[in-house]
Design an enzyme around this catalytic site. Structure first.
Site, PDB file in Angstrom:
ATOM      1  N   LYS A 199      50.669  92.863 -43.285  1.00  0.00           N
ATOM      2  CA  LYS A 199      50.045  92.449 -44.552  1.00  0.00           C
ATOM      3  C   LYS A 199      49.582  93.632 -45.386  1.00  0.00           C
ATOM      4  O   LYS A 199      49.320  93.493 -46.587  1.00  0.00           O
ATOM      5  CB  LYS A 199      48.880  91.501 -44.284  1.00  0.00           C
ATOM      6  CG  LYS A 199      47.773  92.033 -43.408  1.00  0.00           C
ATOM      7  CD  LYS A 199      46.724  90.962 -43.169  1.00  0.00           C
ATOM      8  CE  LYS A 199      45.675  91.405 -42.150  1.00  0.00           C
ATOM      9  NZ  LYS A 199      46.256  91.483 -40.775  1.00  0.00           N
TER      10      LYS A 199
ATOM     11  N   GLU B   5      67.533  95.618 -37.562  1.00  0.00           N
ATOM     12  CA  GLU B   5      67.070  96.805 -36.840  1.00  0.00           C
ATOM     13  C   GLU B   5      67.210  96.643 -35.320  1.00  0.00           C
ATOM     14  O   GLU B   5      66.236  96.690 -34.572  1.00  0.00           O
ATOM     15  CB  GLU B   5      65.616  97.124 -37.197  1.00  0.00           C
ATOM     16  CG  GLU B   5      65.427  97.543 -38.642  1.00  0.00           C
ATOM     17  CD  GLU B   5      64.004  97.947 -38.966  1.00  0.00           C
ATOM     18  OE1 GLU B   5      63.801  98.646 -39.963  1.00  0.00           O
ATOM     19  OE2 GLU B   5      63.083  97.550 -38.209  1.00  0.00           O
TER      20      GLU B   5
ATOM     21  N   GLU C 232      66.242  99.009 -46.856  1.00  0.00           N
ATOM     22  CA  GLU C 232      64.787  98.925 -46.910  1.00  0.00           C
ATOM     23  C   GLU C 232      64.192 100.286 -47.263  1.00  0.00           C
ATOM     24  O   GLU C 232      64.634 101.319 -46.757  1.00  0.00           O
ATOM     25  CB  GLU C 232      64.198  98.488 -45.559  1.00  0.00           C
ATOM     26  CG  GLU C 232      64.481  97.068 -45.141  1.00  0.00           C
ATOM     27  CD  GLU C 232      63.784  96.728 -43.827  1.00  0.00           C
ATOM     28  OE1 GLU C 232      62.806  97.434 -43.467  1.00  0.00           O
ATOM     29  OE2 GLU C 232      64.216  95.784 -43.158  1.00  0.00           O
TER      30      GLU C 232
END
Length: 658
Positions: free
Chosen positions: A354, A153, A305
């Site tokens: 996370k 990216e 992705e």
């Protein structure tokens, strides 16, 4: 050069980013067991592993990666091996602060995140080349290696001193002389004339508006510098493995890269795509990005992705409802993807992401996310031989140019409400809701294969682009342009008359008197032979040839003046019709040009796309619908026979072969 077909070999790749350095090695064996269960074919490894591979300058710790590559290969999982250069180790910024980028105020962007590198730094480039060289040499012959993934990216801007020196070199190469640069930048305005190359800087904080031509060139320069970083690493891995294709992942409609120029340097074009599950237009946004990526690739492409569930960077991060992940994955395949991958394989327990979902979430293999991923993997494995490598045909092209975007977003323009991506979305939405499959094209591309070309935001057009559009219409094509078309040349210099004279003649416009931008929420009333509609965002005071008037403004300052002009097969919209009106207008023009939907009479929320010999029918709603599909078909996901109609449930997908 090798392409995606050499990797897929008649299948749809399935997998995601794998970051095993976050986990103890005993977890790796559990990972590969679950990968086999989920039908994973490919994982991307090493994207953020520079500090693990080179814990201090010159060190190399490849043992863990050797073991991982062997483990994946022994379990039938291919590796897209990444160069880790998007996340330099902290020691690099500490020992070499010149490698850190600076913003326009001179503030350093420190380590602790990612993409903290100056694209112009000789030290950064030297270290990036060294780690890439050693990776390529070590793993060139490894049987797990199927694809190279360079960096990640690319999105860095740098206004620092080393970037300033590189900017000056770039400008010397582009213009040759200071006189040519001063002419291109219009530096006579506000006394900005440069008498020395040394006086030229990247755009930094100024008392008032910056020079728009300087800003435009800085965008071009940034794209080129990042591309130099990519091609330097690409050339290293190609030298070691000329048979292995190379890619890097785009962010969708990212402003910092000229995506057309970059795609020409990739063996495989890949993109990351994260629509908001709560956005009612998310499916259309996905279709736009997929159409653009397929057009950049000129064929099959890679979804590098997506999220298996929620992301972690919106204000409120909603998960994907049951079935939506599968639907959007198949939408990508329908629109040309030969690889469906995720960030990431296993959801992180620490770090900034996370709470970003993974194929294996915090709930583990019993969680809904993993169960859905496993179903998708099995279905893609069965479908792969039928679809991989096949093409999507489109008879409509949407014009898009990053340089026009860059030029059109400067300060000091008539309206800040005008937004290039928003216009692309508005026009693409009108075509998508009309069930018309679209491609994207640069204004200088060969347009002869399209019956209809639309130009939502062609503010900057080169002479070559204008001549290309004229030739397209002259040869029988239909062109529909939005407002602010051909206003400036490649130097952001306003063309005489406020629109290029050749375009005015094409659209039947005699004089463009004034631009009349509208406030947010403001609208104008327009009337034409087929009824009235409201226009938003923009209006213009035009005089056209009498026979060219297709709709007029009613009321207000522009009462009775042309709102839409048409001359032959060339249309010009001086306002943005509201969504339903734009859809009806473009659908009517498309029908006149001979463009028809793949399926007629589709219920709301259902799209149909033909890819090769297969017809994909995708239901973006929650309530069951019945879809007419004349004839007899084989539904490939269930193996059932479908005659004349099919019923799709919540987020339903059908893939039909006649």
């Amino acid at each position: 050069m090798p392409g995606l077909g050499e990797v897929t070999r008649g299948r749809v790749l399935f997998g995601g980013d794998y970051n095993p350095e976050q986990w103890p090695e005993e977890i790796w064996h559990e990972d590969v067991r679950l990968m086999r269960e989920a039908g994973v074919t490919t994982v991307t490894v090493g994207v953020f592993s520079w500090a693990r591979l080179e814990p201090h300058p010159g060190a190399r710790e490849f043992g863990w990666l050797d073991r991982l590559m062997d483990l994946l290969h022994h379990n039938g999982v291919g590796v897209a091996l990444a160069t880790p250069t998007s996340a330099p180790p902290p020691w690099m910024g500490r020992l070499h602060p010149e490698t850190l980028p600076r913003d326009e105020d001179g503030h350093i962007e420190w380590w602790g995140g990612r993409q903290h590198f100056s694209h112009s730094s000789a030290v950064y480039r030297r270290h990036a080349a060294a780690i890439t060289e050693d990776l390529a040499a070590r793993y060139a012959a490894h049987p797990a290696l199927t694809l190279w993934h360079i960096n990640n990216e690319y999105c860095t801007f740098d206004h620092g001193d080393e970037a300033a020196a590189a900017f000056r070199r770039w400008l010397r190469e582009r213009y040759g002389t200071l006189d040519a640069l001063n002419t291109a930048w219009g530096t006579a305005f506000w006394g900005q004339v440069h008498d020395s190359w040394d006086g030229i800087l990247p755009p930094r904080r100024a008392h008032y508006l910056k020079n728009p031509a300087q800003l435009l060139d800085f965008r071009r320069f940034t794209s080129d510098m990042l591309l130099e970083c990519y091609t330097a690493e690409r050339d290293i891995v190609r030298r070691h493995t000329p048979h292995i294709p190379v890619t890097t992942n785009f962010m969708p409609l990212w402003t910092g890269q000229d995506g057309w120029a970059w795609a020409e340097q990739e063996d495989i074009v890949s993109v990351d795509l994260y629509p908001d599950p709560r956005d009612p237009l998310a499916a259309q946004h996905g279709a736009l990005v997929q159409d653009l990526t397929r057009s950049q690739a000129r064929g099959p492409w890679m979804l590098m992705e997506q999220a298996a569930g929620a992301v972690s960077w919106r204000g409120v991060n909603h998960p994907k409802p049951a079935g939506l992940n599968r639907l959007w994955s198949f939408q990508a395949v329908a629109r040309g993807a030969d690889a469906v991958c995720y960030f990431q394989w296993r959801q992180s327990r620490q770090g900034a992401e996370k709470f970003h979902s993974g194929m294996v979430g915090h709930a583990g293999e019993r969680g809904r996310t993993f169960q859905e991923v496993t179903r998708i993997g099995a279905e893609l494995a069965a479908l792969g031989p039928e679809v991989a490598g096949s093409e999507v045909t489109a008879e409509v092209a949407v014009l898009h140019d990053w340089h026009s975007w860059w030029a059109g977003t400067q300060d000091g323009r008539p309206s800040r409400e005008v937004d290039h991506p928003a216009l692309l979305h508005a026009w693409h939405r009108a075509l998508w809701e009309s069930r018309l499959t679209t491609a994207f094209a640069h204004p200088e591309h060969d347009l002869s294969g399209y019956r209809l070309v639309v130009a939502p935001a062609a503010y900057l057009l080169t002479d070559a682009a204008i001549e290309n559009l004229l030739a397209y219409v002259r040869d029988g094509g239909t062109l529909v342009s939005g407002f602010l078309c051909g206003v400036v040349d490649e130097d952001d210099r306003v063309r005489p008359g406020g629109m290029d004279a050749r375009l005015r003649a094409l659209f039947g416009i005699e004089t463009l008197h004034e631009w009349w931008p509208l406030e947010a929420g403001e609208s104008v009333v327009c009337e034409g032979p087929h009824g009235g509609f409201r226009g938003t965002l923009w209006s213009e005071e035009l005089r056209t040839r009498p026979e060219a008037v297709a709709a007029r403004y009613r009321g207000g300052e522009l009462d009775g003046l042309p709102a839409v002009s048409r001359q032959g097969r060339a249309w010009y919209l001086s306002t943005l019709p509201e969504p339903e009106a734009l859809r009806e207008l473009l659908a009517g023009i498309a029908a006149e040009a001979g463009v028809r939907p793949v399926l007629e009479g589709l219920p709301d929320g259902v799209e149909a796309v033909r890819r090769g010999k297969l017809l994909f029918v995708l239901h973006h709603g929650r309530e069951p619908v019945t879809v007419a599909v004349p004839g007899t078909h084989r539904e490939l996901l269930t193996g059932e026979t479908v005659r004349d109609s099919l019923t799709l449930g919540r987020y339903g997908v059908a893939v039909l072969r006649s």
